[in-house]
Enzyme design. Sequence first.
Site, PDB file in Angstrom:
ATOM      1  N   TRP A  73     -11.660  22.920  11.800  1.00 50.15           N
ATOM      2  CA  TRP A  73     -11.327  21.913  10.789  1.00 50.15           C
ATOM      3  C   TRP A  73     -12.466  21.834   9.791  1.00 50.15           C
ATOM      4  O   TRP A  73     -13.627  21.720  10.181  1.00 50.15           O
ATOM      5  CB  TRP A  73     -11.155  20.543  11.443  1.00 50.15           C
ATOM      6  CG  TRP A  73      -9.890  20.439  12.239  1.00 50.15           C
ATOM      7  CD1 TRP A  73      -9.139  21.482  12.718  1.00 50.15           C
ATOM      8  CD2 TRP A  73      -9.229  19.249  12.643  1.00 50.15           C
ATOM      9  NE1 TRP A  73      -8.059  21.006  13.390  1.00 50.15           N
ATOM     10  CE2 TRP A  73      -8.080  19.638  13.369  1.00 50.15           C
ATOM     11  CE3 TRP A  73      -9.489  17.898  12.462  1.00 50.15           C
ATOM     12  CZ2 TRP A  73      -7.191  18.710  13.913  1.00 50.15           C
ATOM     13  CZ3 TRP A  73      -8.605  16.980  13.014  1.00 50.15           C
ATOM     14  CH2 TRP A  73      -7.468  17.376  13.725  1.00 50.15           C
ATOM     15  N   THR A  90       0.854  -1.179   0.000  1.00 50.48           N
ATOM     16  CA  THR A  90       0.000   0.000   0.000  1.00 50.48           C
ATOM     17  C   THR A  90       0.892   1.231   0.000  1.00 50.48           C
ATOM     18  O   THR A  90       1.847   1.304   0.769  1.00 50.48           O
ATOM     19  CB  THR A  90      -0.971  -0.028   1.203  1.00 50.48           C
ATOM     20  OG1 THR A  90      -1.630   1.217   1.300  1.00 50.48           O
ATOM     21  CG2 THR A  90      -0.283  -0.337   2.517  1.00 50.48           C
ATOM     22  N   LYS A 121      -7.279  22.872   7.742  1.00 53.07           N
ATOM     23  CA  LYS A 121      -7.195  23.505   9.061  1.00 53.07           C
ATOM     24  C   LYS A 121      -7.270  25.011   8.894  1.00 53.07           C
ATOM     25  O   LYS A 121      -6.293  25.657   8.615  1.00 53.07           O
ATOM     26  CB  LYS A 121      -5.918  23.083   9.775  1.00 53.07           C
ATOM     27  CG  LYS A 121      -6.036  21.660  10.282  1.00 53.07           C
ATOM     28  CD  LYS A 121      -4.731  20.899  10.204  1.00 53.07           C
ATOM     29  CE  LYS A 121      -5.002  19.411  10.149  1.00 53.07           C
ATOM     30  NZ  LYS A 121      -4.363  18.722   9.048  1.00 53.07           N
ATOM     31  N   GLU A 145      -4.942  -2.777   4.738  1.00 52.88           N
ATOM     32  CA  GLU A 145      -4.544  -3.366   6.023  1.00 52.88           C
ATOM     33  C   GLU A 145      -5.675  -4.147   6.678  1.00 52.88           C
ATOM     34  O   GLU A 145      -5.469  -4.851   7.665  1.00 52.88           O
ATOM     35  CB  GLU A 145      -4.095  -2.248   6.984  1.00 52.88           C
ATOM     36  CG  GLU A 145      -2.789  -1.577   6.592  1.00 52.88           C
ATOM     37  CD  GLU A 145      -2.974  -0.396   5.620  1.00 52.88           C
ATOM     38  OE1 GLU A 145      -4.014  -0.357   4.931  1.00 52.88           O
ATOM     39  OE2 GLU A 145      -2.088   0.462   5.552  1.00 52.88           O
TER      40      GLU A 145
HETATM   41  P1  AMP Z   1      -6.550   1.511   0.335  1.00 51.45           P
HETATM   42  O1  AMP Z   1      -5.771   0.766   1.329  1.00 51.45           O
HETATM   43  O2  AMP Z   1      -5.748   1.989  -0.830  1.00 51.45           O
HETATM   44  O3  AMP Z   1      -7.759   0.781  -0.114  1.00 51.45           O
HETATM   45  O4  AMP Z   1      -7.063   2.855   1.030  1.00 51.45           O
HETATM   46  C1  AMP Z   1      -7.807   2.834   2.215  1.00 51.45           C
HETATM   47  C2  AMP Z   1      -8.378   4.198   2.477  1.00 51.45           C
HETATM   48  O5  AMP Z   1      -9.370   4.506   1.500  1.00 51.45           O
HETATM   49  C3  AMP Z   1      -9.113   4.316   3.785  1.00 51.45           C
HETATM   50  O6  AMP Z   1      -8.236   4.527   4.861  1.00 51.45           O
HETATM   51  C4  AMP Z   1     -10.023   5.496   3.530  1.00 51.45           C
HETATM   52  O7  AMP Z   1      -9.351   6.732   3.699  1.00 51.45           O
HETATM   53  C5  AMP Z   1     -10.373   5.337   2.080  1.00 51.45           C
HETATM   54  N1  AMP Z   1     -11.691   4.685   1.962  1.00 51.45           N
HETATM   55  C6  AMP Z   1     -11.963   3.393   1.742  1.00 51.45           C
HETATM   56  N2  AMP Z   1     -13.299   3.182   1.667  1.00 51.45           N
HETATM   57  C7  AMP Z   1     -13.885   4.388   1.866  1.00 51.45           C
HETATM   58  C8  AMP Z   1     -15.241   4.847   1.927  1.00 51.45           C
HETATM   59  N3  AMP Z   1     -16.277   4.043   1.735  1.00 51.45           N
HETATM   60  N4  AMP Z   1     -15.440   6.163   2.179  1.00 51.45           N
HETATM   61  C9  AMP Z   1     -14.415   7.019   2.360  1.00 51.45           C
HETATM   62  N5  AMP Z   1     -13.122   6.642   2.296  1.00 51.45           N
HETATM   63  C10 AMP Z   1     -12.860   5.348   2.071  1.00 51.45           C
END
Ligand code: AMP
Length: 495
Positions: A395, A136, A390, A281
Amino acid sequence: MARLANVLEKLGVRRGDRVATFAWNNERHLELYFAIPCMGAVLHTLNLRLPADQLTYIVAHADDHVLFVDPTLLPAIEKLAPQFKSVKHYVVMSDKVPEGTTLKPVYAYEELLANASPDYPWPHLDENEAAAMCYTSGTTGHPKGVVYSHRSIYLHSLGLGLIDSLGIAEHDVFLPVVPMFHVLAWGTPFATVMLGTTIVFPGPHLQPRDLAELIQAEKVTMTAGVPTLWLGLLALLDKERYDLSSLRGLIVGGAAAPQSMIEGFEKKHGLKVIHAWGMTETSPLGTVSRLKSYQELWSDERRFALRAKQGISVPGIEIRAVDESGREIPWDGKAFGELQVRGPWVISSYYHDDRSAESFMDGWFRTGDVVTIDDEGFVQIVDRTKDLVKSGGEWISSQELENVIMAHPKVLEAAVIAVPHPKWQERPLACVVPKPDFKDNLTKAEIYDHLRTRFDKMYLPDDIVFVEALPKTSVGKFDKKVLRAQYKDYQLPEA
Ligand code: AMP
């Protein structure tokens, strides 16, 4: 699958060795998804869209022994191969080795399989052995490796099948649009095979029209992908007719599903969006936004607002949110803190990485997502920690602004970023892509009028820029890192 396991063994792959794939969503990739882990090795899906330096780092860090590559992706691997020191063999996922390839030693997938024995003495593996891994990309530093065990994949698959979670079933026809290199296509290849579901693969054809045609022709019942894809599909359906009535669930995750998109699919086209949250993760399934029986009786407005939240944790996943002083926040839908999770398919460390400790607190994984949790247990992501604007002491959630801007009928996509400001430290700037039909027919005033119905003055973006397209990350989300760099010296009107 047994033939493939024999091939791997002949190529010198032993228990625990990493085997890389560089491929689209297709059937040979699915065969590798099972043969590699079941013979005791570790499936490592490489992200096709990563820059060369990150791919080189990842292959070396994972110590990949063999690399399987789609024939259409050969040029990219040929360029990088001199840097891939650990890779001993290349296999092209085709009938014959393409002429003139510079890879060495190189074999054709089907030729190897045709010459292999159809029997294989499958080993008895410990459930905690590594089965697969993904990397990742963070905001800074090298990508981090995440390893999944046979146990975590099995339990996660059960989680995907639960009726009130994604509810994938034997009678479904499932189209994974999410790439098989993005968190193992969200674990869906494992769950669908386990459940006996029919799978339809899109290959490299991921444009809205390709997807609409495929869903229509194959009578797809469930599909999954990031919102940018579905925003494109929705814009297409608003203009052209397709019969997508076979679809019973459009699973959206990886980034926030705008409420306007959920409503658009349902009210105009009778299609149901299932909004879910997860991370590399967390395998990735963490929360799903499904209404409870009594919530189904609520007004339209309340129901759609709830479904735009990221939802409640699926059985097996525990959640909490913690403020800056490390205290758990109340579940009142107002206080916000960092979401932390734990469960049988959440990592307990990154793969051989010194940075692991900073991502955990008392055994909980720190997601880096800022959230509220309401008294119904629904999580709502306010922002990634780094995306919050910010402004003075306040925020501002970039995500809330984006969702409202994207609800404007003339807008296709929107991303809001923080821009440095002499007085307020940071102020929001909105980057907006109009729908093709409104390219020269959308004004800033229209967007401000629309935003004023929902936000106080201090939350409004200081400026709006119209762009042709937004930069996307390697997995198709809006790439705010690139936007921030692009607009770091942007002069806001009143700054
Ligand atoms: P990844 O590991 O590349 O899939 O990224 C994970 C991140 O994607 C999470 O920590 C969130 O910030 C974002 N994410 C995943 N699903 C959602 C969702 N349904 N709404 C908003 N953000 C999301």
